[in-house]
Write an enzyme that holds these catalytic residues in place. Structure first.
Site, PDB file in Angstrom:
ATOM      1  N   ASN A 180      17.476  18.098  36.031  1.00 31.91           N
ATOM      2  CA  ASN A 180      16.797  19.381  36.228  1.00 31.91           C
ATOM      3  C   ASN A 180      15.300  19.106  36.154  1.00 31.91           C
ATOM      4  O   ASN A 180      14.770  18.849  35.079  1.00 31.91           O
ATOM      5  CB  ASN A 180      17.252  20.358  35.133  1.00 31.91           C
ATOM      6  CG  ASN A 180      16.498  21.673  35.177  1.00 31.91           C
ATOM      7  OD1 ASN A 180      15.712  21.924  36.099  1.00 31.91           O
ATOM      8  ND2 ASN A 180      16.740  22.513  34.176  1.00 31.91           N
ATOM      9  N   TRP A 181      14.664  19.154  37.305  1.00 30.37           N
ATOM     10  CA  TRP A 181      13.231  18.810  37.351  1.00 30.37           C
ATOM     11  C   TRP A 181      12.347  19.956  36.862  1.00 30.37           C
ATOM     12  O   TRP A 181      11.124  19.797  36.777  1.00 30.37           O
ATOM     13  CB  TRP A 181      12.831  18.391  38.772  1.00 30.37           C
ATOM     14  CG  TRP A 181      13.462  17.113  39.240  1.00 30.37           C
ATOM     15  CD1 TRP A 181      14.326  16.311  38.533  1.00 30.37           C
ATOM     16  CD2 TRP A 181      13.295  16.476  40.516  1.00 30.37           C
ATOM     17  NE1 TRP A 181      14.697  15.224  39.294  1.00 30.37           N
ATOM     18  CE2 TRP A 181      14.078  15.303  40.513  1.00 30.37           C
ATOM     19  CE3 TRP A 181      12.555  16.788  41.668  1.00 30.37           C
ATOM     20  CZ2 TRP A 181      14.144  14.438  41.625  1.00 30.37           C
ATOM     21  CZ3 TRP A 181      12.616  15.934  42.764  1.00 30.37           C
ATOM     22  CH2 TRP A 181      13.405  14.768  42.731  1.00 30.37           C
ATOM     23  N   LYS A 182      12.964  21.113  36.588  1.00 29.73           N
ATOM     24  CA  LYS A 182      12.205  22.288  36.119  1.00 29.73           C
ATOM     25  C   LYS A 182      10.989  22.522  37.018  1.00 29.73           C
ATOM     26  O   LYS A 182      11.056  22.215  38.210  1.00 29.73           O
ATOM     27  CB  LYS A 182      11.839  22.126  34.635  1.00 29.73           C
ATOM     28  CG  LYS A 182      13.085  21.833  33.789  1.00 29.73           C
ATOM     29  CD  LYS A 182      12.903  22.008  32.325  1.00 29.73           C
ATOM     30  CE  LYS A 182      14.222  21.701  31.617  1.00 29.73           C
ATOM     31  NZ  LYS A 182      14.146  21.878  30.173  1.00 29.73           N
ATOM     32  N   HIS A 188      20.326  29.003  32.820  1.00 30.39           N
ATOM     33  CA  HIS A 188      19.574  28.095  31.938  1.00 30.39           C
ATOM     34  C   HIS A 188      18.873  28.919  30.858  1.00 30.39           C
ATOM     35  O   HIS A 188      18.404  30.025  31.125  1.00 30.39           O
ATOM     36  CB  HIS A 188      18.559  27.279  32.759  1.00 30.39           C
ATOM     37  CG  HIS A 188      17.983  26.136  31.984  1.00 30.39           C
ATOM     38  ND1 HIS A 188      16.998  26.317  31.037  1.00 30.39           N
ATOM     39  CD2 HIS A 188      18.290  24.819  31.980  1.00 30.39           C
ATOM     40  CE1 HIS A 188      16.719  25.137  30.496  1.00 30.39           C
ATOM     41  NE2 HIS A 188      17.484  24.218  31.042  1.00 30.39           N
ATOM     42  N   GLU A 237      16.024  28.758  29.667  1.00 31.42           N
ATOM     43  CA  GLU A 237      14.645  29.158  30.015  1.00 31.42           C
ATOM     44  C   GLU A 237      14.653  30.375  30.922  1.00 31.42           C
ATOM     45  O   GLU A 237      13.787  31.248  30.810  1.00 31.42           O
ATOM     46  CB  GLU A 237      13.914  27.962  30.662  1.00 31.42           C
ATOM     47  CG  GLU A 237      13.601  26.888  29.625  1.00 31.42           C
ATOM     48  CD  GLU A 237      13.564  25.461  30.158  1.00 31.42           C
ATOM     49  OE1 GLU A 237      13.482  25.268  31.389  1.00 31.42           O
ATOM     50  OE2 GLU A 237      13.628  24.537  29.317  1.00 31.42           O
ATOM     51  N   GLU A 241      23.891  23.289  26.402  1.00 33.96           N
ATOM     52  CA  GLU A 241      22.530  22.869  26.056  1.00 33.96           C
ATOM     53  C   GLU A 241      22.040  23.654  24.847  1.00 33.96           C
ATOM     54  O   GLU A 241      21.564  24.792  24.994  1.00 33.96           O
ATOM     55  CB  GLU A 241      21.578  23.141  27.231  1.00 33.96           C
ATOM     56  CG  GLU A 241      21.926  22.416  28.504  1.00 33.96           C
ATOM     57  CD  GLU A 241      20.710  22.248  29.413  1.00 33.96           C
ATOM     58  OE1 GLU A 241      20.414  21.102  29.760  1.00 33.96           O
ATOM     59  OE2 GLU A 241      20.045  23.247  29.738  1.00 33.96           O
ATOM     60  N   GLY A 273      13.934  19.619  25.227  1.00 35.01           N
ATOM     61  CA  GLY A 273      12.520  19.246  25.264  1.00 35.01           C
ATOM     62  C   GLY A 273      11.903  18.947  23.909  1.00 35.01           C
ATOM     63  O   GLY A 273      10.692  18.857  23.778  1.00 35.01           O
ATOM     64  N   SER A 297      17.459  16.759  25.437  1.00 30.27           N
ATOM     65  CA  SER A 297      16.863  15.487  25.037  1.00 30.27           C
ATOM     66  C   SER A 297      17.779  14.282  25.287  1.00 30.27           C
ATOM     67  O   SER A 297      17.798  13.342  24.487  1.00 30.27           O
ATOM     68  CB  SER A 297      16.406  15.544  23.572  1.00 30.27           C
ATOM     69  OG  SER A 297      15.403  16.538  23.411  1.00 30.27           O
ATOM     70  N   GLY A 332      13.480  16.142  30.908  1.00 27.75           N
ATOM     71  CA  GLY A 332      12.349  15.207  30.899  1.00 27.75           C
ATOM     72  C   GLY A 332      12.667  13.819  31.434  1.00 27.75           C
ATOM     73  O   GLY A 332      11.903  13.269  32.247  1.00 27.75           O
TER      74      GLY A 332
END
Ligand code: 13P
Length: 259
Positions: free
Chosen positions: A10-12, A102, A104, A174, A180, A220, A242
């Site tokens: 997931n490149w966000k 997600h 976020e 998650e 993160g 992570s 990440g």
């Protein structure tokens, strides 16, 4: 049944078009000696504006080792929904998977369980695969409501899906406190929660669907953590943030998933 592992990046909200194309080209180069038949399913989810560039790089390469996802969609087919992207449009851009729910998106953009369910239905109706995210906050974990919270997210997300649709879906567990932060959830605990999720899937959709559905861990994930995570009974892969932004670390995770 043996489930094929999935490693999804997931490149966000990172990477411009040229950077995205470079990243997927580097990744494909890193993976080029892997056997397509036995390697994990490798998925990348760039931002919408990079989908064309990444899809073109994949098509030009023709190596077929990496597949495309996007990070969100809307559940309506088309119309006056300013700023939204339909499932058909994502498919048209080359996506085979769509990440939904997600944390976020839930936290910053008000995505609800009901919306996640509508999106899952639409994605499956269009022949794509939803990657349905769930996870508890630190407060929920400390209050001892992790399992009940996640069970209710999963029940809501899968509501009204056929067992066949459930079997084709992917879930990503998650824990929000692990995203993160560098604080990976202990593998045994992640496996316990994922096995609990599989039990919920069994109650909803039966044993075959529970056996077939891939459930990933995210939060992570690093090259150093993946082997232990994949050694667990119920963890079928990883949703990586990440560490998916660098081709070498993401490729190490893909390789580590096979060990
Ligand atoms: P990190 O791997 O950066 O913790 O992100 C996890 C994540 O949110 C993937 O969707």
């Amino acid at each position: 049944m043996s489930r094929r592992p999935v490693i999804a990046g997931n490149w966000k909200m990172h990477k411009l078009q040229a950077e995205s194309a470079q990243l997927v080209n580097d990744l494909m180069a890193e993976l080029k000696d892997m056997d397509k038949a036995t390697m994990p399913e490798v998925v990348v989810a760039p931002v919408f504006t990079s989908l064309y560039a990444v899809n073109k790089a994949m098509t030009d390469c023709g190596c077929g080792r990496v597949r495309l996802a996007c990070q969100n969609c809307y559940f309506e087919t088309q119309g006056a929904f300013t700023g939204e992207v339909s499932v058909e449009m994502a498919k048209d851009a080359g996506c085979e998977y769509i990440i939904i729910g997600h944390s976020e998106r839930r936290q910053y953009f008000g995505e609800t369980d009901e919306m996640v369910n509508k999106k899952a239905k639409k994605i499956l109706a269009e022949g794509l695969v939803p990657i349905i995210c769930c996870g508890e906050s630190l407060e929920q974990r400390e209050a001892g409501v992790t399992d009940s919270h996640i069970a209710s997210q999963i029940k809501a997300a899968l509501n009204g899906l056929t067992p066949d649709e459930v079997a084709k879906s992917i879930i990503a567990y998650e824990p929000i406190w692990a995203i993160g932060t560098g604080k990976t959830c202990d593998s045994v605990e992640a496996n316990r929660v994922i096995a609990m999720i599989r039990g919920v899937v069994k109650d909803i959709a039966g044993a075959n669907a529970a056996d077939a559905i891939r459930i990933l861990y995210g939060g992570s994930v690093k090259p150093e953590t993946i082997e232990e995570q994949m050694a667990q009974s119920d963890i079928d892969g990883a949703l990586v943030g990440g560490a998916s932004l660098k081709a070498d670390s993401f490729a190490k995770i893909v390789r580590g998933a096979l060990k």
